[in-house]
Design a protein around this motif. Structure first.
Motif, PDB file in Angstrom:
ATOM      1  N   LEU A   1       0.811  -1.218   0.000  1.00 51.26           N
ATOM      2  CA  LEU A   1       0.000   0.000   0.000  1.00 51.26           C
ATOM      3  C   LEU A   1       0.844   1.269   0.000  1.00 51.26           C
ATOM      4  CD1 LEU A   1      -2.800  -1.142   2.449  1.00 51.26           C
ATOM      5  CD2 LEU A   1      -3.094  -0.564   0.035  1.00 51.26           C
ATOM      6  N   GLN A   2       2.134   1.151   0.283  1.00 51.08           N
ATOM      7  CA  GLN A   2       2.990   2.330   0.227  1.00 51.08           C
ATOM      8  C   GLN A   2       3.020   2.934  -1.167  1.00 51.08           C
ATOM      9  OE1 GLN A   2       4.457   4.047   2.784  1.00 51.08           O
ATOM     10  NE2 GLN A   2       3.169   2.641   3.960  1.00 51.08           N
ATOM     11  N   SER A   3       2.734   2.115  -2.192  1.00 52.73           N
ATOM     12  CA  SER A   3       2.712   2.656  -3.559  1.00 52.73           C
ATOM     13  C   SER A   3       1.576   3.651  -3.741  1.00 52.73           C
ATOM     14  CB  SER A   3       2.591   1.523  -4.582  1.00 52.73           C
ATOM     15  OG  SER A   3       1.370   0.824  -4.407  1.00 52.73           O
ATOM     16  N   TRP A   4       0.553   3.589  -2.862  1.00 49.91           N
ATOM     17  CA  TRP A   4      -0.518   4.587  -2.874  1.00 49.91           C
ATOM     18  C   TRP A   4      -0.217   5.740  -1.917  1.00 49.91           C
ATOM     19  CZ3 TRP A   4      -1.878  -0.385  -4.216  1.00 49.91           C
ATOM     20  CH2 TRP A   4      -2.709  -0.515  -5.334  1.00 49.91           C
ATOM     21  N   GLY A   5       0.890   5.641  -1.221  1.00 50.01           N
ATOM     22  CA  GLY A   5       1.329   6.744  -0.370  1.00 50.01           C
ATOM     23  C   GLY A   5       0.605   6.857   0.948  1.00 50.01           C
ATOM     24  N   PHE A   6       0.106   5.740   1.493  1.00 51.35           N
ATOM     25  CA  PHE A   6      -0.551   5.833   2.794  1.00 51.35           C
ATOM     26  C   PHE A   6      -0.333   4.554   3.595  1.00 51.35           C
ATOM     27  CE2 PHE A   6      -3.805   3.780   0.220  1.00 51.35           C
ATOM     28  CZ  PHE A   6      -4.376   2.850   1.080  1.00 51.35           C
ATOM     29  N   THR A   7      -0.519   4.669   4.887  1.00 51.64           N
ATOM     30  CA  THR A   7      -0.485   3.531   5.800  1.00 51.64           C
ATOM     31  C   THR A   7      -1.919   3.175   6.149  1.00 51.64           C
ATOM     32  OG1 THR A   7       1.643   4.197   6.732  1.00 51.64           O
ATOM     33  CG2 THR A   7       0.276   2.700   8.055  1.00 51.64           C
ATOM     34  N   CYS A   8      -2.294   1.929   5.934  1.00 49.12           N
ATOM     35  CA  CYS A   8      -3.671   1.515   6.198  1.00 49.12           C
ATOM     36  C   CYS A   8      -3.905   1.405   7.700  1.00 49.12           C
ATOM     37  CB  CYS A   8      -3.949   0.174   5.524  1.00 49.12           C
ATOM     38  SG  CYS A   8      -5.656  -0.392   5.762  1.00 49.12           S
ATOM     39  N   ARG A   9      -4.985   2.025   8.152  1.00 44.81           N
ATOM     40  CA  ARG A   9      -5.355   1.961   9.564  1.00 44.81           C
ATOM     41  C   ARG A   9      -6.770   1.393   9.724  1.00 44.81           C
ATOM     42  NH1 ARG A   9      -1.195   4.138  11.965  1.00 44.81           N
ATOM     43  NH2 ARG A   9      -0.058   5.878  11.037  1.00 44.81           N
ATOM     44  N   CYS A  10      -7.105   0.461   8.845  1.00 45.39           N
ATOM     45  CA  CYS A  10      -8.418  -0.175   8.960  1.00 45.39           C
ATOM     46  C   CYS A  10      -8.448  -1.051  10.220  1.00 45.39           C
ATOM     47  CB  CYS A  10      -8.730  -1.006   7.713  1.00 45.39           C
ATOM     48  SG  CYS A  10      -7.749  -2.516   7.541  1.00 45.39           S
ATOM     49  N   ILE A  11      -9.628  -1.474  10.586  1.00 41.33           N
ATOM     50  CA  ILE A  11      -9.793  -2.270  11.808  1.00 41.33           C
ATOM     51  C   ILE A  11      -8.926  -3.516  11.774  1.00 41.33           C
ATOM     52  CG2 ILE A  11     -11.458  -3.730  13.036  1.00 41.33           C
ATOM     53  CD1 ILE A  11     -13.555  -1.617  12.555  1.00 41.33           C
ATOM     54  N   ARG A  12      -8.843  -4.142  10.622  1.00 39.37           N
ATOM     55  CA  ARG A  12      -8.046  -5.367  10.527  1.00 39.37           C
ATOM     56  C   ARG A  12      -6.567  -5.091  10.753  1.00 39.37           C
ATOM     57  NH1 ARG A  12      -7.195  -8.834   5.204  1.00 39.37           N
ATOM     58  NH2 ARG A  12      -5.971 -10.532   6.061  1.00 39.37           N
ATOM     59  N   CYS A  13      -6.064  -4.010  10.184  1.00 36.98           N
ATOM     60  CA  CYS A  13      -4.644  -3.683  10.344  1.00 36.98           C
ATOM     61  C   CYS A  13      -4.314  -3.219  11.758  1.00 36.98           C
ATOM     62  CB  CYS A  13      -4.231  -2.600   9.344  1.00 36.98           C
ATOM     63  SG  CYS A  13      -4.025  -3.229   7.660  1.00 36.98           S
ATOM     64  N   GLU A  14      -5.279  -2.587  12.422  1.00 35.42           N
ATOM     65  CA  GLU A  14      -5.035  -2.086  13.778  1.00 35.42           C
ATOM     66  C   GLU A  14      -5.223  -3.170  14.833  1.00 35.42           C
ATOM     67  OE1 GLU A  14      -4.076   1.351  14.627  1.00 35.42           O
ATOM     68  OE2 GLU A  14      -3.477   0.868  12.583  1.00 35.42           O
ATOM     69  N   GLY A  15      -5.691  -4.353  14.401  1.00 36.27           N
ATOM     70  CA  GLY A  15      -5.800  -5.465  15.335  1.00 36.27           C
ATOM     71  C   GLY A  15      -7.042  -5.478  16.184  1.00 36.27           C
ATOM     72  N   TRP A  16      -8.042  -4.683  15.832  1.00 39.14           N
ATOM     73  CA  TRP A  16      -9.288  -4.673  16.589  1.00 39.14           C
ATOM     74  C   TRP A  16     -10.232  -5.731  16.026  1.00 39.14           C
ATOM     75  CZ3 TRP A  16      -9.682   1.146  15.205  1.00 39.14           C
ATOM     76  CH2 TRP A  16      -8.664   1.851  15.869  1.00 39.14           C
ATOM     77  N   ASP A  17     -11.240  -6.096  16.821  1.00 38.30           N
ATOM     78  CA  ASP A  17     -12.275  -7.000  16.322  1.00 38.30           C
ATOM     79  C   ASP A  17     -13.064  -6.285  15.232  1.00 38.30           C
ATOM     80  OD1 ASP A  17     -11.602  -9.011  18.023  1.00 38.30           O
ATOM     81  OD2 ASP A  17     -13.059  -8.465  19.563  1.00 38.30           O
ATOM     82  N   ASP A  18     -13.329  -6.984  14.140  1.00 31.44           N
ATOM     83  CA  ASP A  18     -14.049  -6.387  13.025  1.00 31.44           C
ATOM     84  C   ASP A  18     -15.516  -6.167  13.387  1.00 31.44           C
ATOM     85  OD1 ASP A  18     -15.683  -6.591  10.366  1.00 31.44           O
ATOM     86  OD2 ASP A  18     -13.627  -6.109   9.798  1.00 31.44           O
ATOM     87  N   ASP A  19     -16.026  -4.986  13.049  1.00 34.60           N
ATOM     88  CA  ASP A  19     -17.424  -4.664  13.358  1.00 34.60           C
ATOM     89  C   ASP A  19     -18.384  -5.674  12.749  1.00 34.60           C
ATOM     90  OD1 ASP A  19     -16.630  -2.474  14.792  1.00 34.60           O
ATOM     91  OD2 ASP A  19     -17.028  -1.020  13.205  1.00 34.60           O
TER      92      ASP A  19
END
Length: 374
Positions: free
Chosen positions: A226-244
């Motif tokens: 995802l660095q090729s899009w110039g951002f760090t993903c902070r979705c629930i899955r990447c942050e390690g939280w339980d998915d809604d």
């Protein structure tokens, strides 16, 4: 509360034997024509930490069409930037002023190295500085937002016979990324159209997301891509939280007495990795809830996950890779059967899933041929 139903032991069992209720309404009309008189079920507004994003303006049913959009700007995916720039400028000039402005208003790549290379190419063109600035912006927008419409035609040795085609969709480009998206899209089933479908029930006010990358690699590998899009993903899955979504499935089952009141989390079987456990659990719960449209995507996701795992294992353990592919073929086959029943045999969702079933069969045959496995 009623007693819970026994768990589904095999997500690959025949879905034809499962009596499903149509919960939450049928999917939207599958027509491929854009209808300006029908309002989109979303609005574009600020998304915290993500710039602009798309948010549901009403509840959306699983399997509902969220967007059908015609491509506005295409470009051949040539191997060199000069040819890409020429083709991009030529097609851009065919747009009306309003569509040009909409294109240029989209997010542009902020990669400094790409920007420098773009300017080196533009400096070879005989045009004013104002035109160069406009086309530099255009190229960087295309770099950040283009979807693949048609793959390049190649020989077995990788030689390109004809270039592929990429394109920009003005509305679709506003959807942000998530590693566990609530929309599935295709750009290849109906040529020239971006078709997005809700993979689960979505509540009003929820951000609508797609995935920009294959969602199954590890977090570190996803973040690097995802660095090729110039951002760090902070979705629930990447942050390690339980998915809604997983919480909502479990809560819906609790309310209907389909699981014990004390049921929590995602139970893992012996030697089962968390990704497989999550996707298997979604099949179990959507079956219990009798949500056929959501179940189609639940089957598909687990099948696609197994295909990815097979690819990762192929070099070191071809026999295990073959087992995973054969399991994947059964599960994706379930998605095709159930999708055909509830979406129709000519639906773009079914066509997309069928293409993955064909791919699984090809990979199985290739392993038999190359590895000599009976």
């Amino acid at each position: 509360m009623a007693d819970a139903q026994p768990p589904v032991g095999n997500p690959g069992e025949d879905p034809v034997d499962v009596v499903m209720e149509d919960v939450g309404g049928a999917p939207a009309n599958d027509g491929m024509d854009e209808d300006p008189t029908v309002p989109d079920p979303f609005e574009v507004r600020e998304a915290v930490g993500m710039g602009l994003g798309c948010f549901a303006t009403r509840d959306i049913s699983a399997g509902e069409r969220v967007l059908v959009e015609k491509c506005r700007l295409t470009c051949f995916s040539y191997s060199n930037r000069h040819d890409i720039m020429e083709d991009l400028i030529e097609n851009y000039k065919k747009l009306g002023n309003e569509e040009r402005e909409q294109c240029l208003s989209l997010h542009a790549s902020e990669d400094w190295e790409v920007s420098k290379r773009v300017w080196r190419v533009l400096n070879k063109f005989d045009m004013s500085i104002e035109e160069k600035e406009e086309y530099a912006r255009l190229y960087l927008v295309f770099e950040a937002n283009a979807f693949s419409l048609e793959e390049a035609d190649k020989l077995d040795d990788g030689t390109v016979i004809s270039a592929g085609i990429d394109g920009i969709f003005l509305k679709a480009s506003r959807f942000n990324h998530s590693c566990d998206p609530n929309l599935s899209y295709t750009t290849t089933v109906v040529p020239g159209f971006w078709i997005a479908t809700a993979t689960r029930p979505i509540r009003k006010g929820t951000q609508l997301t797609v995935t920009y990358i294959p969602p199954f690699p590890s977090r570190d590998r996803r973040q690097a891509t995802l660095q090729s899009w110039g951002f760090t993903c902070r979705c629930i899955r990447c942050e390690g939280w339980d998915d809604d979504y997983d919480k909502e499935l479990l809560e819906a089952c609790r309310l209907q007495g389909l699981v014990p009141e004390e049921a929590e989390g995602i139970p893992q079987e012996a030697n089962e990795d968390p990704g497989h456990a999550r996707l298997r659990r979604r099949i179990e719960l959507t079956r219990k809830l009798r949500w056929p449209h959501a179940l189609v995507f639940a089957y598909h996701d687990l099948g696609a996950y197994l295909m990815y795992q097979a690819d990762e294992l192929l070099e070191e353990d071809a026999n295990r890779a073959l087992e995973l592919l054969e399991e994947s073929r059964i599960i994706i086959g379930n998605a095709v059967v159930l999708g055909t029943r509830h979406f129709g045999s000519n639906d773009s969702i079914v066509a997309e899933i069928q293409s993955e079933l064909v791919l699984a069969n090809r990979r199985i045959q290739r392993i038999h041929d190359e590895e000599g496995i009976a």
